[in-house]
Write an enzyme that holds these catalytic residues in place. Structure first.
Site, mmCIF file in Angstrom:
data_model
loop_
_atom_site.group_PDB
_atom_site.id
_atom_site.type_symbol
_atom_site.label_atom_id
_atom_site.label_comp_id
_atom_site.label_asym_id
_atom_site.label_seq_id
_atom_site.Cartn_x
_atom_site.Cartn_y
_atom_site.Cartn_z
ATOM 1 N N TYR A 105 -13.647 -3.382 13.074
ATOM 2 C CA TYR A 105 -12.388 -2.716 12.733
ATOM 3 C C TYR A 105 -11.374 -2.880 13.864
ATOM 4 C CZ TYR A 105 -8.990 0.974 11.817
ATOM 5 O OH TYR A 105 -7.819 1.672 11.610
ATOM 6 N N LYS A 117 -7.576 -4.631 13.577
ATOM 7 C CA LYS A 117 -6.315 -3.926 13.842
ATOM 8 C C LYS A 117 -5.588 -4.508 15.047
ATOM 9 C CE LYS A 117 -4.953 -1.015 11.712
ATOM 10 N NZ LYS A 117 -4.169 -1.032 10.448
ATOM 11 N N ARG A 138 0.428 5.892 -1.797
ATOM 12 C CA ARG A 138 -0.060 7.165 -1.285
ATOM 13 C C ARG A 138 0.051 7.189 0.234
ATOM 14 N NH1 ARG A 138 -6.706 7.233 -1.554
ATOM 15 N NH2 ARG A 138 -7.073 5.490 -0.129
ATOM 16 N N GLY A 139 -0.166 8.348 0.809
ATOM 17 C CA GLY A 139 -0.251 8.497 2.257
ATOM 18 C C GLY A 139 0.980 8.080 3.016
ATOM 19 N N ILE A 140 0.765 7.382 4.120
ATOM 20 C CA ILE A 140 1.854 6.985 5.011
ATOM 21 C C ILE A 140 2.824 6.045 4.300
ATOM 22 C CG2 ILE A 140 2.388 5.657 7.083
ATOM 23 C CD1 ILE A 140 -0.211 6.795 8.303
ATOM 24 N N GLY A 141 2.310 5.074 3.551
ATOM 25 C CA GLY A 141 3.185 4.145 2.859
ATOM 26 C C GLY A 141 4.114 4.845 1.890
ATOM 27 N N ASP A 178 -2.670 -7.413 -5.090
ATOM 28 C CA ASP A 178 -3.782 -7.381 -4.144
ATOM 29 C C ASP A 178 -3.443 -8.399 -3.060
ATOM 30 O OD1 ASP A 178 -6.107 -7.583 -2.694
ATOM 31 O OD2 ASP A 178 -7.427 -7.704 -4.435
ATOM 32 N N GLY A 225 0.808 -1.213 0.000
ATOM 33 C CA GLY A 225 0.000 0.000 0.000
ATOM 34 C C GLY A 225 0.837 1.258 0.000
#
Length: 280
Positions: free
Chosen positions: A155, A159, A15-18, A61, A12
Site C-alpha cells: 500500500y 500511494k 462518496r466520502g472525500i471525492g 472503472d 471516485g
C-alpha cells in the site's frame, strides 16, 4: 481565482472525500464530472445540482484505459473541455507482504497508480487548452522511512508512487501552465472507507470530509503557473490560507487537536511545520 464555468473531472466522487470535493466545487460555480465504478445508485449528481452546480455521473472503472478515454470524451462533449482533474479514486489493503494476495496488490497498482496516470494522460489535451489547469492527486508526500513500510509495504508503495507521478507531472507540464499538486489529510477522515478499515485507533476521533474539500478548493483556485509541485497537508493549507477555526471539522465535537486520530504516511517535516502554525 473562481471556478465559475470551470469543468472539474473527479474520480471516485460518489462518496466520502471525492463527493465532498465535488459539492464544494459545485457551490462555487463549477461543472462537475463524477467518474466512478458505481454511479447508478448515487445521489451525488442531484446533490451537486442542489448546491448550484451542473453535473454528470459517468460509469468508469479507471483500471480500464478504454473506459477512462470514453469518460473523458463524455465530459468534453457535455461541457466543452476539462480544466481540473482530481485523482481521488483509490483502494487499500493494509497487509504485510506475506498476507497480501497478488490480486489485492494488482488492484492497488491498477487503481492507485496506473488508473490515476491514465486519467491524466487522456485529459492532457484538454487541460492544455485551459487558462488555469490543475491536477490534484490525493496521496501523501513520498518518504523513504522504514516506519511507513514495515506493516504494509504494498500500500505504501502504491500511494508514494502516486506522489512521485504528481511531482513528475508538475515538472513535465509546467511549460503548459498545468499545475500538479498532491493533498493528504492530517487526521483520518470520517468516510465509509474509514468505517470499513477495522482500525479502532483510526476511527475514534476523525474529521469530516469537508476539511479536505476546503483545502482542495484552495489549491485548485491558485494560479497554475505559480502553485505547482507541492505536497500539501489539509490543515497546513487552510492555516496558511488564514483559517483559524477548525472545531467545526471534528466528527466528535469537542475533540482537542492533540486527540485527533492522526492519519499515517505524514512526513516529519510536515508535522513540524504544522506544529509551528498551530502556535501562531
Amino acid at each position: 481565482m473562481s471556478l465559475q464555468g470551470k469543468t472539474v473531472f473527479i474520480t471516485g466522487g460518489t462518496r466520502g472525500i471525492g463527493r465532498a470535493i465535488a459539492i464544494k466545487c459545485a457551490q462555487n460555480g463549477a461543472q462537475v464530472v463524477v467518474a466512478a465504478r458505481n454511479t447508478g445508485s448515487s445521489t451525488v449528481v442531484a446533490d451537486i445540482q442542489a448546491a448550484g452546480g451542473h453535473a454528470i455521473a459517468v460509469s468508469c472503472d479507471i483500471q480500464s484505459e478504454d473506459q477512462v478515454a470514453d469518460a473523458i470524451q463524455v465530459a468534453v462533449a457535455r461541457f466543452g473541455g476539462i480544466d481540473i482533474v482530481v485523482n481521488n479514486a483509490a483502494t487499500l489493503a493494509l497487509k504485510p507482504t506475506a498476507d497480501i494476495t497478488m490480486g489485492e496488490y494488482d488492484l492497488m497498482a491498477a487503481i492507485n497508480t496506473r488508473g490515476s496516470f491514465a486519467v491524466v494522460k487522456h485529459a492532457l489535451p484538454y487541460l492544455r487548452k485551459s487558462a488555469n489547469a490543475h491536477i490534484l492527486t490525493l496521496c501523501p508526500k513520498p518518504q523513504l522511512e522504514s516506519k511507513w513500510f514495515v506493516k504494509n509495504t504494498a500500500y505504501a508503495v502504491s500511494k508514494f508512487t502516486m506522489g512521485m507521478m504528481a511531482f513528475g507531472l508538475a515538472a513535465e507540464q509546467k511549460p503548459f501552465n498545468i499545475a500538479s499538486n498532491t493533498l493528504w489529510p492530517f487526521s483520518t477522515i470520517d468516510t465509509d472507507g474509514l468505517a470499513e478499515c477495522g482500525n479502532a485507533e483510526f476511527q475514534s476521533r476523525p474529521r469530516k470530509p469537508a476539511i479536505v474539500a476546503d483545502a482542495a478548493f484552495w489549491i485548485i483556485t491558485q494560479d497554475s503557473s505559480a502553485f505547482t509541485g507541492n505536497f500539501c497537508l489539509d490543515e497546513i493549507v487552510l492555516r496558511e490560507a488564514g483559517v483559524v477555526d477548525f472545531d467545526h471539522y471534528n466528527s466528535v465535537q469537542g475533540t482537542d487537536l492533540a486527540d485527533l486520530s492522526q492519519d499515517h504516511l505524514i512526513a516529519d517535516d510536515q508535522l513540524a511545520r504544522l506544529a509551528k502554525l498551530r502556535q501562531l
